[in-house]
Design a protein around this motif. Structure first.
Motif, PDB file in Angstrom:
ATOM      1  N   UNK A  54      -8.166  10.476  14.833  1.00 25.21           N
ATOM      2  CA  UNK A  54      -7.944  11.838  14.347  1.00 25.21           C
ATOM      3  C   UNK A  54      -6.912  11.739  13.226  1.00 25.21           C
ATOM      4  N   UNK A  55      -7.335  12.091  12.020  1.00 24.66           N
ATOM      5  CA  UNK A  55      -6.493  11.808  10.864  1.00 24.66           C
ATOM      6  C   UNK A  55      -6.480  12.951   9.857  1.00 24.66           C
ATOM      7  N   UNK A  56      -5.292  13.351   9.443  1.00 28.18           N
ATOM      8  CA  UNK A  56      -5.143  14.275   8.323  1.00 28.18           C
ATOM      9  C   UNK A  56      -5.390  13.478   7.046  1.00 28.18           C
ATOM     10  N   UNK A  57      -6.239  13.981   6.188  1.00 26.14           N
ATOM     11  CA  UNK A  57      -6.534  13.299   4.930  1.00 26.14           C
ATOM     12  C   UNK A  57      -6.416  14.277   3.768  1.00 26.14           C
ATOM     13  N   UNK A  58      -5.180  14.708   3.543  1.00 22.75           N
ATOM     14  CA  UNK A  58      -4.886  15.667   2.485  1.00 22.75           C
ATOM     15  C   UNK A  58      -5.227  15.171   1.095  1.00 22.75           C
ATOM     16  N   UNK A  59      -5.362  13.845   0.937  1.00 19.36           N
ATOM     17  CA  UNK A  59      -5.751  13.308  -0.366  1.00 19.36           C
ATOM     18  C   UNK A  59      -7.098  13.813  -0.831  1.00 19.36           C
ATOM     19  N   UNK A  60      -7.971  14.174   0.110  1.00 22.14           N
ATOM     20  CA  UNK A  60      -9.266  14.750  -0.260  1.00 22.14           C
ATOM     21  C   UNK A  60      -9.039  16.135  -0.867  1.00 22.14           C
ATOM     22  N   UNK A  61      -8.292  16.970  -0.170  1.00 20.17           N
ATOM     23  CA  UNK A  61      -8.015  18.321  -0.654  1.00 20.17           C
ATOM     24  C   UNK A  61      -7.237  18.340  -1.951  1.00 20.17           C
ATOM     25  N   UNK A  62      -6.402  17.327  -2.152  1.00 16.79           N
ATOM     26  CA  UNK A  62      -5.606  17.242  -3.378  1.00 16.79           C
ATOM     27  C   UNK A  62      -6.360  16.591  -4.532  1.00 16.79           C
ATOM     28  N   UNK A  65     -12.455  11.370  -2.853  1.00 18.51           N
ATOM     29  CA  UNK A  65     -13.569  12.219  -2.440  1.00 18.51           C
ATOM     30  C   UNK A  65     -13.856  11.979  -0.959  1.00 18.51           C
ATOM     31  N   UNK A  66     -14.693  12.836  -0.383  1.00 16.90           N
ATOM     32  CA  UNK A  66     -15.085  12.598   1.009  1.00 16.90           C
ATOM     33  C   UNK A  66     -15.886  11.299   1.110  1.00 16.90           C
ATOM     34  N   UNK A  98     -13.953  -5.015  18.314  1.00 23.07           N
ATOM     35  CA  UNK A  98     -13.412  -3.686  18.631  1.00 23.07           C
ATOM     36  C   UNK A  98     -14.202  -2.618  17.875  1.00 23.07           C
ATOM     37  N   UNK A  99     -14.183  -1.400  18.428  1.00 19.14           N
ATOM     38  CA  UNK A  99     -14.897  -0.303  17.769  1.00 19.14           C
ATOM     39  C   UNK A  99     -14.232   1.034  18.073  1.00 19.14           C
ATOM     40  N   UNK A 100     -14.520   1.987  17.205  1.00 22.98           N
ATOM     41  CA  UNK A 100     -14.068   3.369  17.351  1.00 22.98           C
ATOM     42  C   UNK A 100     -15.275   4.184  17.791  1.00 22.98           C
ATOM     43  N   UNK A 101     -15.118   5.025  18.809  1.00 29.88           N
ATOM     44  CA  UNK A 101     -16.230   5.832  19.300  1.00 29.88           C
ATOM     45  C   UNK A 101     -16.584   6.981  18.363  1.00 29.88           C
ATOM     46  N   UNK A 102     -15.590   7.559  17.705  1.00 30.84           N
ATOM     47  CA  UNK A 102     -15.853   8.652  16.772  1.00 30.84           C
ATOM     48  C   UNK A 102     -14.599   8.885  15.937  1.00 30.84           C
ATOM     49  N   UNK A 103     -14.782   9.483  14.779  1.00 28.32           N
ATOM     50  CA  UNK A 103     -13.684   9.771  13.848  1.00 28.32           C
ATOM     51  C   UNK A 103     -13.739  11.239  13.472  1.00 28.32           C
ATOM     52  N   UNK A 104     -12.579  11.897  13.527  1.00 26.11           N
ATOM     53  CA  UNK A 104     -12.439  13.264  13.024  1.00 26.11           C
ATOM     54  C   UNK A 104     -11.358  13.240  11.941  1.00 26.11           C
ATOM     55  N   UNK A 105     -11.600  13.972  10.878  1.00 26.19           N
ATOM     56  CA  UNK A 105     -10.599  14.039   9.819  1.00 26.19           C
ATOM     57  C   UNK A 105     -10.496  15.471   9.312  1.00 26.19           C
ATOM     58  N   UNK A 106      -9.316  15.794   8.822  1.00 27.50           N
ATOM     59  CA  UNK A 106      -9.090  17.094   8.208  1.00 27.50           C
ATOM     60  C   UNK A 106      -8.781  16.868   6.733  1.00 27.50           C
ATOM     61  N   UNK A 107      -9.650  17.349   5.827  1.00 27.99           N
ATOM     62  CA  UNK A 107      -9.440  17.139   4.404  1.00 27.99           C
ATOM     63  C   UNK A 107      -8.526  18.176   3.745  1.00 27.99           C
ATOM     64  N   UNK A 108      -8.004  19.097   4.527  1.00 24.59           N
ATOM     65  CA  UNK A 108      -7.173  20.159   3.952  1.00 24.59           C
ATOM     66  C   UNK A 108      -5.909  19.592   3.315  1.00 24.59           C
ATOM     67  N   UNK A 118       0.842  -1.198   0.000  1.00 22.97           N
ATOM     68  CA  UNK A 118       0.000   0.000   0.000  1.00 22.97           C
ATOM     69  C   UNK A 118       0.875   1.244   0.000  1.00 22.97           C
ATOM     70  N   UNK A 119       0.625   2.156  -0.930  1.00 22.67           N
ATOM     71  CA  UNK A 119       1.308   3.447  -0.865  1.00 22.67           C
ATOM     72  C   UNK A 119       0.442   4.410  -0.050  1.00 22.67           C
ATOM     73  N   UNK A 120      -0.741   4.722  -0.558  1.00 20.27           N
ATOM     74  CA  UNK A 120      -1.685   5.578   0.157  1.00 20.27           C
ATOM     75  C   UNK A 120      -3.029   4.864   0.229  1.00 20.27           C
ATOM     76  N   UNK A 121      -3.837   5.237   1.200  1.00 24.10           N
ATOM     77  CA  UNK A 121      -5.152   4.623   1.378  1.00 24.10           C
ATOM     78  C   UNK A 121      -6.196   5.582   0.816  1.00 24.10           C
ATOM     79  N   UNK A 122      -6.567   5.355  -0.442  1.00 27.38           N
ATOM     80  CA  UNK A 122      -7.550   6.201  -1.112  1.00 27.38           C
ATOM     81  C   UNK A 122      -8.860   5.473  -1.396  1.00 27.38           C
ATOM     82  N   UNK A 123      -8.872   4.157  -1.228  1.00 24.38           N
ATOM     83  CA  UNK A 123     -10.082   3.357  -1.428  1.00 24.38           C
ATOM     84  C   UNK A 123     -10.114   2.278  -0.343  1.00 24.38           C
ATOM     85  N   UNK A 124     -11.281   1.676  -0.111  1.00 22.03           N
ATOM     86  CA  UNK A 124     -11.337   0.584   0.858  1.00 22.03           C
ATOM     87  C   UNK A 124     -10.414  -0.583   0.503  1.00 22.03           C
TER      88      UNK A 124
END
Length: 174
Positions: free
Chosen positions: A53-61, A65-66, A85-95, A21-27
């Motif tokens: 909490x994840x920076x996702x600059x691939x959206x901005x670039x 897509x979101x 296992x589960x995640x309680x919430x996800x925050x991402x920055x598309x910038x 994997x280089x980048x994660x842009x699809x499932x």
């Protein structure tokens, strides 16, 4: 108020910049790292809230897509569910990378917003990541910081360091 563990995604929960994997842009690009399901399950069982909490600059670039990002996160949550296992919430920055933003790590915006939304005591919480911006975001938000990985230079900047998420979760919960 609750205690939480804030986790970076790429390189902490899933593979990135590997032979597969280089980048994660699809499932289809999403692969959990070894031990992550067990580690997050331990955190869940201890009563600790778990956030991504994840920076996702691939959206901005424009590399994804979101909706693509939401599909990746659905895959992450489905893969984690197989371990109970589960995640309680996800925050991402598309910038885009290098954009000064209140939300893009190393800024603390994503952590602070989640803390307010979920009534989290930041002083008793942890931000765990594999890169300098993760550690700085945690410090800027007032959490303890955890470097995950083996980079000696990086781990000197964090309060704690562990080779993997599972080893950190085991330390925190046992």
């Amino acid at each position: 108020m609750s205690k939480a563990v804030f986790l970076d995604r790429d390189g902490v929960i899933n593979e990135v910049l590997t032979k597969r994997v280089k980048f994660v842009n699809t499932p289809d690009d999403f692969y959990l790292l070894d031990g992550v399901g067990e580690g997050i399950r331990k955190l869940n069982a201890s009563g600790c809230k778990v956030f991504v909490v994840t920076n996702q600059g691939g959206v901005g670039l424009g590399f994804m897509t979101e909706q693509d990002l939401h599909d990746v996160h659905y895959r992450m949550e489905s893969d984690l569910a197989r371990f109970g296992a589960y995640i309680d919430d996800i925050a991402y920055c598309p910038d885009k990378p290098h954009v000064k933003s209140w939300y893009r790590k190393p800024s603390p915006g994503m952590i602070l917003d989640l803390a307010q939304k979920h009534r989290i005591d930041l002083a008793s919480s942890y931000m765990a990541g594999d890169r300098d911006p993760d550690i700085l975001a945690g410090r800027n938000a007032g959490t303890k910081t955890v470097f995950l990985g083996n980079d000696k230079k990086q781990k000197e900047k964090a309060d704690l360091h562990f080779p993997t998420l599972l080893s950190f979760a085991t330390w925190l919960t046992d």
